[in-house]
Design a protein around this motif. Sequence first.
Motif, PDB file in Angstrom:
ATOM      1  N   VAL A 344       8.661 -12.717 -91.810  1.00  0.00           N
ATOM      2  CA  VAL A 344       8.905 -12.488 -90.389  1.00  0.00           C
ATOM      3  C   VAL A 344       8.157 -11.237 -89.941  1.00  0.00           C
ATOM      4  CG1 VAL A 344      10.686 -12.104 -88.644  1.00  0.00           C
ATOM      5  CG2 VAL A 344      11.191 -13.499 -90.657  1.00  0.00           C
ATOM      6  N   PRO A 345       7.266 -11.338 -88.969  1.00  0.00           N
ATOM      7  CA  PRO A 345       6.536 -10.162 -88.464  1.00  0.00           C
ATOM      8  C   PRO A 345       7.391  -9.344 -87.503  1.00  0.00           C
ATOM      9  CG  PRO A 345       5.839 -12.109 -87.283  1.00  0.00           C
ATOM     10  CD  PRO A 345       6.834 -12.585 -88.317  1.00  0.00           C
ATOM     11  N   LEU A 346       8.482  -8.812 -88.060  1.00  0.00           N
ATOM     12  CA  LEU A 346       9.495  -8.146 -87.242  1.00  0.00           C
ATOM     13  C   LEU A 346       9.167  -6.680 -86.979  1.00  0.00           C
ATOM     14  CD1 LEU A 346      12.372  -8.759 -86.063  1.00  0.00           C
ATOM     15  CD2 LEU A 346      13.292  -7.830 -88.181  1.00  0.00           C
ATOM     16  N   GLU A 347       8.549  -6.030 -87.961  1.00  0.00           N
ATOM     17  CA  GLU A 347       8.327  -4.589 -87.877  1.00  0.00           C
ATOM     18  C   GLU A 347       6.942  -4.271 -87.308  1.00  0.00           C
ATOM     19  OE1 GLU A 347      10.736  -2.653 -88.403  1.00  0.00           O
ATOM     20  OE2 GLU A 347      12.139  -3.917 -89.508  1.00  0.00           O
ATOM     21  N   PRO A 348       6.745  -3.044 -86.814  1.00  0.00           N
ATOM     22  CA  PRO A 348       5.432  -2.657 -86.293  1.00  0.00           C
ATOM     23  C   PRO A 348       4.367  -2.776 -87.366  1.00  0.00           C
ATOM     24  CG  PRO A 348       7.114  -1.042 -85.699  1.00  0.00           C
ATOM     25  CD  PRO A 348       7.744  -1.972 -86.690  1.00  0.00           C
ATOM     26  N   GLY A 349       3.161  -2.954 -86.932  1.00  0.00           N
ATOM     27  CA  GLY A 349       2.064  -2.988 -87.894  1.00  0.00           C
ATOM     28  C   GLY A 349       0.977  -3.983 -87.561  1.00  0.00           C
ATOM     29  N   PRO A 350       1.255  -5.326 -87.388  1.00  0.00           N
ATOM     30  CA  PRO A 350       2.558  -5.931 -87.732  1.00  0.00           C
ATOM     31  C   PRO A 350       2.713  -6.037 -89.247  1.00  0.00           C
ATOM     32  CG  PRO A 350       1.002  -7.622 -87.079  1.00  0.00           C
ATOM     33  CD  PRO A 350       0.286  -6.316 -86.913  1.00  0.00           C
ATOM     34  N   THR A 351       3.926  -5.802 -89.714  1.00  0.00           N
ATOM     35  CA  THR A 351       4.214  -5.846 -91.141  1.00  0.00           C
ATOM     36  C   THR A 351       5.173  -7.004 -91.418  1.00  0.00           C
ATOM     37  OG1 THR A 351       3.981  -3.447 -91.286  1.00  0.00           O
ATOM     38  CG2 THR A 351       5.104  -4.551 -93.102  1.00  0.00           C
ATOM     39  N   PRO A 352       4.703  -8.066 -92.100  1.00  0.00           N
ATOM     40  CA  PRO A 352       5.626  -9.164 -92.409  1.00  0.00           C
ATOM     41  C   PRO A 352       6.642  -8.737 -93.458  1.00  0.00           C
ATOM     42  CG  PRO A 352       3.513  -9.519 -93.491  1.00  0.00           C
ATOM     43  CD  PRO A 352       3.347  -8.291 -92.637  1.00  0.00           C
ATOM     44  N   VAL A 353       7.896  -9.050 -93.211  1.00  0.00           N
ATOM     45  CA  VAL A 353       8.956  -8.731 -94.164  1.00  0.00           C
ATOM     46  C   VAL A 353       9.636 -10.026 -94.583  1.00  0.00           C
ATOM     47  CG1 VAL A 353       9.387  -6.397 -93.309  1.00  0.00           C
ATOM     48  CG2 VAL A 353      10.591  -8.321 -92.277  1.00  0.00           C
ATOM     49  N   PRO A 354      10.200 -10.069 -95.797  1.00  0.00           N
ATOM     50  CA  PRO A 354      10.841 -11.310 -96.255  1.00  0.00           C
ATOM     51  C   PRO A 354      11.990 -11.704 -95.337  1.00  0.00           C
ATOM     52  CG  PRO A 354      10.525  -9.785 -98.076  1.00  0.00           C
ATOM     53  CD  PRO A 354      10.224  -9.015 -96.826  1.00  0.00           C
ATOM     54  N   GLY A 355      12.109 -13.004 -95.100  1.00  0.00           N
ATOM     55  CA  GLY A 355      13.219 -13.504 -94.319  1.00  0.00           C
ATOM     56  C   GLY A 355      14.455 -13.665 -95.178  1.00  0.00           C
ATOM     57  N   ASN A 356      15.339 -14.546 -94.753  1.00  0.00           N
ATOM     58  CA  ASN A 356      16.570 -14.816 -95.508  1.00  0.00           C
ATOM     59  C   ASN A 356      16.460 -16.205 -96.118  1.00  0.00           C
ATOM     60  OD1 ASN A 356      19.304 -15.456 -96.252  1.00  0.00           O
ATOM     61  ND2 ASN A 356      19.989 -13.833 -94.888  1.00  0.00           N
ATOM     62  N   PRO A 357      16.624 -16.344 -97.435  1.00  0.00           N
ATOM     63  CA  PRO A 357      16.481 -17.663 -98.055  1.00  0.00           C
ATOM     64  C   PRO A 357      17.613 -18.622 -97.731  1.00  0.00           C
ATOM     65  CG  PRO A 357      17.215 -16.066 -99.675  1.00  0.00           C
ATOM     66  CD  PRO A 357      16.890 -15.292 -98.432  1.00  0.00           C
ATOM     67  N   ILE A 358      18.692 -18.126 -97.107  1.00  0.00           N
ATOM     68  CA  ILE A 358      19.817 -18.995 -96.755  1.00  0.00           C
ATOM     69  C   ILE A 358      19.466 -19.777 -95.500  1.00  0.00           C
ATOM     70  CG2 ILE A 358      22.248 -19.070 -96.078  1.00  0.00           C
ATOM     71  CD1 ILE A 358      22.598 -16.420 -97.599  1.00  0.00           C
ATOM     72  N   LYS A 359      19.418 -21.084 -95.609  1.00  0.00           N
ATOM     73  CA  LYS A 359      19.171 -21.951 -94.463  1.00  0.00           C
ATOM     74  C   LYS A 359      20.508 -22.544 -94.021  1.00  0.00           C
ATOM     75  CE  LYS A 359      14.712 -21.395 -94.897  1.00  0.00           C
ATOM     76  NZ  LYS A 359      13.960 -20.536 -93.954  1.00  0.00           N
ATOM     77  N   LEU A 360      20.931 -22.184 -92.820  1.00  0.00           N
ATOM     78  CA  LEU A 360      22.249 -22.583 -92.337  1.00  0.00           C
ATOM     79  C   LEU A 360      22.178 -22.695 -90.827  1.00  0.00           C
ATOM     80  CD1 LEU A 360      25.268 -22.966 -93.261  1.00  0.00           C
ATOM     81  CD2 LEU A 360      25.587 -20.541 -92.772  1.00  0.00           C
ATOM     82  N   ARG A 361      22.857 -23.681 -90.287  1.00  0.00           N
ATOM     83  CA  ARG A 361      22.842 -23.874 -88.847  1.00  0.00           C
ATOM     84  C   ARG A 361      23.309 -22.606 -88.132  1.00  0.00           C
ATOM     85  NH1 ARG A 361      26.532 -28.248 -87.829  1.00  0.00           N
ATOM     86  NH2 ARG A 361      28.146 -26.660 -87.606  1.00  0.00           N
ATOM     87  N   GLY A 362      22.546 -22.188 -87.148  1.00  0.00           N
ATOM     88  CA  GLY A 362      22.903 -20.999 -86.381  1.00  0.00           C
ATOM     89  C   GLY A 362      22.328 -19.713 -86.929  1.00  0.00           C
TER      90      GLY A 362
END
Length: 408
Positions: A344-362
């Motif tokens: 996920v390119p959430l942080e400035p940079g842009p710096t991709p950071v690992p997402g969450n491996p849990i896939k769940l509705r919502g």
Amino acid sequence: MADGPLRGVRILDLTHVWAGPLGTRILADLGAEVVKIEAPTGRGPRAFPRLHRGGWLGGEPGEDPWNRLAVFVKLQRNKRSVAIDLKTDAGRETFLELVAVADVVIENFSAEAMPALGLGYEALSRANPSIVYMAMPGYGKDGPYRDWVAFGPTVEVMSGLTHVLGYGPDEPRNTAVALMDPIAAVNAAGAIVTALREREATGRGGFIEMSLHESGVVFCGPWLVEHQLGGRVERIGNRHPVMAPHGVYPCRGDDAWVALACRDDADWRALCTVVGGGLDTSAGVAERRATAVAIDRALSEWTASRTREEAAEALQAAGLPAGPVNVTPDMVADVQVRERGFFVPLEPGPTPVPGNPIKLRGIGSDDWTPCPKLGADNAAVLRDWLGYDDKRIAAMERAGVLADKPPA
């Protein structure tokens, strides 16, 4: 905060380094309101050396390097930051007020750090009898090692894992990635959710203790059991005690490799069909283990003429477990993780950071927020949780109880 199944759960996060922050990041991704309680110096000094372990977001330290530490930032998304000096009376008083309206407190200091501040479980449970308190000291709250300094790679070697890593009896190795930390992080997240569920039934909080060391020992179960049963456990590098062949093989290109596991005789016959080279399709696992050097040589000749992707695809097409050996840039660029949007390119940079491996509705990254700056939420949290007015907050700032940058 993220809108997940833990929304409405308030967590005070006093953790540092990796194990604790990763555990609370998992909970924050799932919607918990995680407030990181930080010392004014918790992210380091105001002036850093230009080169720093772990690097900077965007590659440069900028004007506020304490807020741009990549190894810190990647673990703090979806959290709020309150930088408060718990060594002051006013800081401790405010912290206990926060505890009174929180659900969880988690810390991974040494065994005596919180009690020495007057903030051990007994004090916190007096402020809030329903609080769930988790302590994650390196070696636990008691025992002869309780006061030992713990660090992931040194804890790892004490867990027994190093006993089976290496290429021979005289060459023990460790993983070099502090494997005990992420193991403990996942354990911590599960333990806290379990304690909250139990509290729903009983109305009572409780104390959870989890040792970094013991988390690693549990992970090392198979060879510990083998020893208990009188078996002999040896260091065999990338080979496997019951599979053959099993390892990594050189491919075309600079430092390019493919990993392969041959699980059984059916896999072996499929491998012989793909590779050819005179391999004996009738060889059983005992024979394959006895001739592992020759088999590895034949496989290496086959893989060396192919890129790691070509080799992996050919092996997978035959139903064999195989995959290219990725370094970090390869992992971020991998077509599988890109297609699934894991980084996920959430942080400035842009710096991709690992997402969450849990896939769940919502649950998704659309409502995630980046790592807050030091003390960015001092006023907001104290107003929202405790009803402090601006005058009181300003007085705490002037007294140095609250901070938004390290002291000069």
